[in-house]
Enzyme design. Structure first.
Site, short mmCIF file in Angstrom:
data_model
loop_
_atom_site.label_atom_id
_atom_site.label_comp_id
_atom_site.label_asym_id
_atom_site.label_seq_id
_atom_site.Cartn_x
_atom_site.Cartn_y
_atom_site.Cartn_z
N GLY A 46 0.84 -1.20 0.00
CA GLY A 46 0.00 0.00 0.00
C GLY A 46 0.87 1.25 0.00
N GLN A 51 3.01 9.96 1.16
CA GLN A 51 4.34 9.35 1.27
C GLN A 51 5.26 9.74 0.12
OE1 GLN A 51 2.43 5.31 2.07
NE2 GLN A 51 4.34 5.10 3.19
N CYS A 107 5.85 -0.15 7.48
CA CYS A 107 5.50 0.98 6.63
C CYS A 107 6.71 1.36 5.77
CB CYS A 107 5.10 2.17 7.52
SG CYS A 107 4.69 3.65 6.60
N HIS A 149 -4.54 1.93 7.49
CA HIS A 149 -3.15 2.42 7.59
C HIS A 149 -2.92 3.55 6.58
CE1 HIS A 149 1.36 1.57 8.00
NE2 HIS A 149 1.29 2.32 6.91
N GLU A 150 -3.37 3.35 5.33
CA GLU A 150 -3.14 4.35 4.28
C GLU A 150 -3.93 5.63 4.55
OE1 GLU A 150 -0.64 3.59 2.67
OE2 GLU A 150 -0.71 1.43 2.96
N HIS A 153 -2.20 7.92 6.81
CA HIS A 153 -1.16 8.73 6.15
C HIS A 153 -1.73 10.05 5.64
CE1 HIS A 153 2.48 6.35 6.13
NE2 HIS A 153 1.86 5.28 5.65
#
Ligand code: ZN
Length: 201
Positions: A46, A51, A107, A149-150, A153
């Protein structure tokens, strides 16, 4: 296609809140493709736009097995099997959550560190696809964990923020002191983590 630079903690740019996408332009489609290429190259499952220093609400995910010894296909849940991969989502939002689960998360922005994080077990993901169409998908398993999780971000949050205060401070201090292994060491580390089926989100 291009491989983009992945920002690493403690880069302050990872802390910015990302803006919603109004329209899927040709430029954004290209960014999604570049992000997929970057994610595959880094052997992650992912990647969020934050990021790669793009402060927009876009995530790409692909949890299909890439190689022998990676995440195995027979472990995919029914919902995971029914989800089109790669998954490209603009403005991802969890609109329903139920139950709890834990996973040893890693990550691409915190390479080589893995810690157990608690997330919702079953979710419904609302988002917009590449054609600009809105959708809602039920999901569970690693896919649901990865989505959560994404989305973190996009709100400037990392998995190491979700640990207990003691663990979180410890891992942040460790990174401050030792940094990350150089790419060569990292290769051998990621080969090793394949055996443990650890994947970076
Ligand atoms: Zn991540």
């Amino acid at each position: 296609m291009a491989i983009l630079e992945i920002l690493k903690y403690p880069d302050p740019r990872l802390r910015k809140k990302c803006a919603p996408v109004k329209e899927v332009t040709a430029e954004l489609k290209q960014l999604a493709q570049d992000m997929l290429e970057t994610m595959y190259h880094a052997r992650g499952i992912g990647l969020a736009a934050a990021q790669v220093n793009k402060q927009i609400r876009l995530v790409v995910i692909d949890i299909r097995p890439k190689e022998e010894g990676r995440y195995k296909v027979d472990q995919l849940t029914e919902w995971e099997k029914q989800t089109p991969m790669p998954l490209i989502v603009f403005n991802p939002e969890v609109v329903k959550r139920d139950g709890k689960t834990t996973y040893d998360e890693g990550c691409l922005s915190v390479p080589t560190y893995f810690e157990t994080v608690e997330r919702a077990k079953n979710i419904e993901l609302k988002g917009m696809d590449l054609t600009g169409k809105e959708f809602v998908l039920p999901m569970d398993g690693l896919l649901a964990i990865c989505v959560q999780h994404e989305i973190d971000h996009l709100d400037g949050k990392l998995f190491i923020d979700r640990l207990s205060m003691i663990k979180s401070n410890l891992i942040k201090a460790k990174i401050k002191k030792f940094g990350y292994p150089d790419p060569e060491d990292q290769n051998s580390a990621s080969e090793q983590s394949d055996e443990d089926e650890e994947v970076s989100l």
